[in-house]
Design an enzyme around this catalytic site. Structure first.
Site, PDB file in Angstrom:
ATOM      1  N   HIS A  88       5.396   6.702  -6.744  1.00  0.00           N
ATOM      2  CA  HIS A  88       5.890   5.420  -7.362  1.00  0.00           C
ATOM      3  C   HIS A  88       7.398   5.401  -7.569  1.00  0.00           C
ATOM      4  O   HIS A  88       7.893   6.639  -7.562  1.00  0.00           O
ATOM      5  CB  HIS A  88       5.344   5.165  -8.827  1.00  0.00           C
ATOM      6  CG  HIS A  88       5.462   3.635  -9.092  1.00  0.00           C
ATOM      7  ND1 HIS A  88       6.578   3.409  -9.722  1.00  0.00           N
ATOM      8  CD2 HIS A  88       4.648   2.690  -9.402  1.00  0.00           C
ATOM      9  CE1 HIS A  88       6.442   2.071 -10.051  1.00  0.00           C
ATOM     10  NE2 HIS A  88       5.168   1.603  -9.669  1.00  0.00           N
ATOM     11  N   ASP A 112      -2.857   1.275  -7.978  1.00  0.00           N
ATOM     12  CA  ASP A 112      -3.770   0.843  -6.899  1.00  0.00           C
ATOM     13  C   ASP A 112      -4.888   1.843  -6.743  1.00  0.00           C
ATOM     14  O   ASP A 112      -5.522   1.845  -5.929  1.00  0.00           O
ATOM     15  CB  ASP A 112      -2.702   0.775  -5.735  1.00  0.00           C
ATOM     16  CG  ASP A 112      -1.912  -0.428  -6.065  1.00  0.00           C
ATOM     17  OD1 ASP A 112      -0.663  -0.263  -5.885  1.00  0.00           O
ATOM     18  OD2 ASP A 112      -2.410  -1.627  -6.363  1.00  0.00           O
TER      19      ASP A 112
HETATM   20  C1  SDX Z   1       3.029  -0.956  -6.670  1.00  0.00           C
HETATM   21  O1  SDX Z   1       7.712  -1.196  -8.001  1.00  0.00           O
HETATM   22  C2  SDX Z   1       6.419  -1.286  -8.792  1.00  0.00           C
HETATM   23  O2  SDX Z   1       6.318  -1.440  -9.914  1.00  0.00           O
HETATM   24  C3  SDX Z   1       5.061  -1.508  -7.732  1.00  0.00           C
HETATM   25  C4  SDX Z   1       3.889  -1.653  -8.680  1.00  0.00           C
HETATM   26  C5  SDX Z   1       3.905  -2.892  -9.305  1.00  0.00           C
HETATM   27  O3  SDX Z   1       3.336  -2.908 -10.275  1.00  0.00           O
HETATM   28  O4  SDX Z   1       4.685  -3.979  -9.101  1.00  0.00           O
HETATM   29  O5  SDX Z   1       3.794  -0.504  -9.701  1.00  0.00           O
HETATM   30  C6  SDX Z   1       2.681  -1.687  -7.560  1.00  0.00           C
HETATM   31  O6  SDX Z   1       3.243  -1.068  -5.420  1.00  0.00           O
HETATM   32  C7  SDX Z   1       2.295   0.585  -6.778  1.00  0.00           C
HETATM   33  C8  SDX Z   1       2.796   1.493  -5.440  1.00  0.00           C
HETATM   34  C9  SDX Z   1       1.669   1.074  -4.361  1.00  0.00           C
HETATM   35  N1  SDX Z   1       2.058   1.902  -3.090  1.00  0.00           N
HETATM   36  C10 SDX Z   1       1.217   2.813  -2.770  1.00  0.00           C
HETATM   37  O7  SDX Z   1       0.412   3.575  -3.143  1.00  0.00           O
HETATM   38  C11 SDX Z   1       1.915   3.282  -1.217  1.00  0.00           C
HETATM   39  C12 SDX Z   1       1.914   4.895  -1.267  1.00  0.00           C
HETATM   40  N2  SDX Z   1       3.317   5.144  -2.070  1.00  0.00           N
HETATM   41  C13 SDX Z   1       4.327   5.159  -1.132  1.00  0.00           C
HETATM   42  O8  SDX Z   1       4.626   4.182  -0.273  1.00  0.00           O
HETATM   43  C14 SDX Z   1       5.603   5.472  -2.040  1.00  0.00           C
HETATM   44  O9  SDX Z   1       5.244   6.368  -3.110  1.00  0.00           O
HETATM   45  C15 SDX Z   1       6.106   4.143  -2.754  1.00  0.00           C
HETATM   46  C16 SDX Z   1       6.319   2.985  -1.811  1.00  0.00           C
HETATM   47  C17 SDX Z   1       5.237   3.534  -3.705  1.00  0.00           C
HETATM   48  C18 SDX Z   1       7.556   4.549  -3.464  1.00  0.00           C
HETATM   49  O10 SDX Z   1       8.375   4.863  -2.607  1.00  0.00           O
HETATM   50  P1  SDX Z   1      10.000   5.481  -2.760  1.00  0.00           P
HETATM   51  O11 SDX Z   1      10.312   5.164  -4.289  1.00  0.00           O
HETATM   52  O12 SDX Z   1      10.604   4.714  -1.760  1.00  0.00           O
HETATM   53  O13 SDX Z   1       9.908   6.882  -2.657  1.00  0.00           O
HETATM   54  P2  SDX Z   1       9.800   7.757  -1.159  1.00  0.00           P
HETATM   55  O14 SDX Z   1       9.211   6.737   0.086  1.00  0.00           O
HETATM   56  O15 SDX Z   1      11.417   7.783  -0.789  1.00  0.00           O
HETATM   57  O16 SDX Z   1       9.165   8.976  -1.428  1.00  0.00           O
HETATM   58  C19 SDX Z   1       9.764  10.072  -2.095  1.00  0.00           C
HETATM   59  C20 SDX Z   1       9.208  11.222  -1.244  1.00  0.00           C
HETATM   60  C21 SDX Z   1       9.353  10.972   0.273  1.00  0.00           C
HETATM   61  O17 SDX Z   1       9.478  12.450   0.756  1.00  0.00           O
HETATM   62  P3  SDX Z   1      10.992  12.862   1.285  1.00  0.00           P
HETATM   63  O18 SDX Z   1      11.624  11.912   1.963  1.00  0.00           O
HETATM   64  O19 SDX Z   1      11.878  12.776  -0.044  1.00  0.00           O
HETATM   65  O20 SDX Z   1      10.671  14.039   1.876  1.00  0.00           O
HETATM   66  O21 SDX Z   1       8.024  11.282  -1.665  1.00  0.00           O
HETATM   67  C22 SDX Z   1       7.267  11.146  -0.289  1.00  0.00           C
HETATM   68  C23 SDX Z   1       8.072  10.623   0.682  1.00  0.00           C
HETATM   69  O22 SDX Z   1       7.638  10.968   2.032  1.00  0.00           O
HETATM   70  N3  SDX Z   1       6.171  10.233  -0.771  1.00  0.00           N
HETATM   71  C24 SDX Z   1       4.747  10.285  -0.034  1.00  0.00           C
HETATM   72  C25 SDX Z   1       4.098   9.249  -0.856  1.00  0.00           C
HETATM   73  N4  SDX Z   1       4.721   8.584  -1.562  1.00  0.00           N
HETATM   74  C26 SDX Z   1       6.123   9.184  -1.448  1.00  0.00           C
HETATM   75  N5  SDX Z   1       4.313  11.404   0.528  1.00  0.00           N
HETATM   76  C27 SDX Z   1       2.832  11.163   0.820  1.00  0.00           C
HETATM   77  N6  SDX Z   1       2.027  10.207   0.287  1.00  0.00           N
HETATM   78  C28 SDX Z   1       2.810   9.206  -0.646  1.00  0.00           C
HETATM   79  N7  SDX Z   1       2.117   8.490  -1.227  1.00  0.00           N
END
Ligand code: SDX
Length: 434
Positions: A308, A366
């Site tokens: 998140h 989720d």
């Molecule tokens: C919702 O914003 C909100 O409040 C949203 C929400 C709401 O109520 O409105 O809470 C609802 O959208 C919840 C999130 C649902 N999405 C998912 O579950 C999809 C999977 N999660 C990822 O796509 C990700 O965690 C996000 C999009 C939720 C957050 O992404 P960020 O904040 O841009 O973080 P990032 O992608 O930069 O990740 C940081 C690191 C990265 O590694 P590095 O580049 O630092 O090496 O963490 C890794 C990412 O690769 N990472 C993951 C991961 N999520 C982040 N690696 C594996 N699996 C994951 N799920």
């Protein structure tokens, strides 16, 4: 003696400027950079708005480090356990929990608008039966502005409130119709003697041929899930609604833009993606392979339902949903749900993995919501529709707050331009393929 106003000093090319630092009730202070460009000729740069406050708001607060979520100061766990969805909707809209008379009036006001203009049902005929219901929702909600011309004037508080009532009241009707249309079953009209979630469930699962028996377990579970999804600060879809609203677009168009933004699998579409992922994993023995893929930078696979932007601890909504998963499943007589078992095992393994620990990736709302929705007989394609239904209350509350703010202006971010410097025009006969 009033405390000295806080400032942050900014030095650039020998020029030093003091920028005001503002404090909220909770959370990080903010540096007001609105004078930066005028004073220094510099823009700030923060793709994805990782550390940028887009507005001041009094509606919702998230403490990402501690995994806390407050709606108008009340903890999400307390609201989820003690309120129904319309009570929380009232709180988000008006800032206070209603006394019983206010609550009764509000329920009546919402109930007056649960029906659609009869012509709107023919919109559904224009979609393929296998259209994703989110595609339908974006279309039909936006089309409200083609029918309800008496609630489009954003400068009239009464029209703003009427538009808010219409949106909150009609989302369950729209959602249920999208589901019925996909099944080829007849639409059911709302029955206003039922509560909000009871009306929704009856319109989704009832048939004109027989009485629909309301299941209080399902109603309570639906209310809980809608409460948990109602608002969440300036997430992608709420920011979209605010940006659309800042141009003066009508409320129905703004909410339709929020639905479109929510659809993405990185945002509200994640609940559907989690279920598809669990089905793809299939069995506990495949979990290590998928965890490995999730950690592989060259593999686009992400563990859906994990991570998140703000929570670097457990998403408090996931905690509540996780607990009620077991309640709902056992009250529905589902002894063991293989997908829930798989989800619990995936969570257990992921949370012990150094990568997830180091990057503070915890299950978000989720991760479990789909398990309950599925247990309630709701297909995965409808999960994000129900998320949009719940979030419409938050979108409307945030939109109202923005429109009522006398200082609000059209949102228009700048950019770091990395394209060509100005160059002479090339007539077509002199052009070459680059
Ligand atoms: C919702 O914003 C909100 O409040 C949203 C929400 C709401 O109520 O409105 O809470 C609802 O959208 C919840 C999130 C649902 N999405 C998912 O579950 C999809 C999977 N999660 C990822 O796509 C990700 O965690 C996000 C999009 C939720 C957050 O992404 P960020 O904040 O841009 O973080 P990032 O992608 O930069 O990740 C940081 C690191 C990265 O590694 P590095 O580049 O630092 O090496 O963490 C890794 C990412 O690769 N990472 C993951 C991961 N999520 C982040 N690696 C594996 N699996 C994951 N799920």
């Amino acid at each position: 003696m009033s405390p000295q106003p806080k400032t942050a000093q900014f030095t650039f090319q020998g020029k030093v400027i003091d920028l005001p630092v503002l404090s909220g009730t909770e959370g990080p202070d903010v540096v007001d950079i609105s004078s930066l460009y005028k004073e220094t000729g510099l823009f700030t740069y923060d793709p994805g708005f990782m550390a940028t406050a887009s507005c001041a708001s009094a509606i919702t607060f998230i403490d990402g480090e501690k995994g806390r979520l407050l709606y108008r100061g009340y903890s999400i766990a307390a609201l989820a356990r003690n309120c129904d969805f319309l009570e929380v909707a009232y709180l988000l809209l008006y800032g206070e929990l209603p006394i019983s008379e206010q609550r009764q009036t509000f329920v009546k006001q919402i109930n007056q608008h649960t029906l659609l203009h009869e012509q709107m049902s023919s919109f559904y005929e224009g979609f393929r039966r296998d259209a994703h219901p989110m595609a339908v929702m974006v279309g039909v909600v936006g089309a409200l502005s083609a029918f309800y011309h008496d609630s489009l004037d954003i400068h009239d508080p009464q029209q703003r409130e009427l538009a808010s009532f219409r949106l909150i009241a009609k989302m369950p009707t729209f959602a249920a119709m999208a589901y019925k249309y996909s099944l080829g079953q007849p639409f059911l009209y709302p029955k206003n003697h039922l509560c909000y979630s009871g009306n929704l469930l009856r319109m989704m699962f009832g048939l004109p041929t027989e009485e629909y028996k309301i299941n209080p377990v399902l109603v309570k579970a639906m209310d809980l899930i809608l409460i948990l999804h109602a608002d969440h600060e300036q997430n992608a879809s709420t920011s979209t609604v605010r940006l659309a609203g800042s141009s003066g677009a009508n409320p129905f168009a703004c909410i339709a833009s929020g639905i479109a933004a929510l659809w993405g699998p990185a945002h509200g579409g994640a609940n559907e993606a989690v279920l598809n992922m669990l089905r793809q994993i299939g069995d506990k023995q495949h979990i290590p392979e998928f965890i490995k893929r999730a950690k592989d930078k060259d593999d686009p696979f992400r563990l859906m339902g994990f991570g998140h932007r703000v929570y670097k601890n457990y998403d408090p909504r996931a905690v509540v949903i996780r607990e009620s998963c077991h309640e709902v499943l056992s009250e529905l007589g589902i002894k063991n749900d293989p997908l829930l078992d798989l989800a619990m095992e995936l969570e257990r393994i992921a949370l012990q993995d150094d990568y997830f620990i180091e990057k503070k990736l915890y299950p978000n709302v989720d991760f479990y919501s789909g398990i309950i929705f599925r247990a309630m007989g709701i297909p995965a394609s409808m999960f994000t529709v129900l998320f949009a239904l719940a979030r419409s209350v938050g979108w409307v509350a945030q939109w109202q707050e923005m429109i009522a703010d006398p200082t609000q202006k059209i949102g228009r971010p700048r950019q770091l331009y990395q394209g060509y410097a100005e160059r002479a025009f090339v007539p077509v006969e002199q052009r070459t393929v680059k």
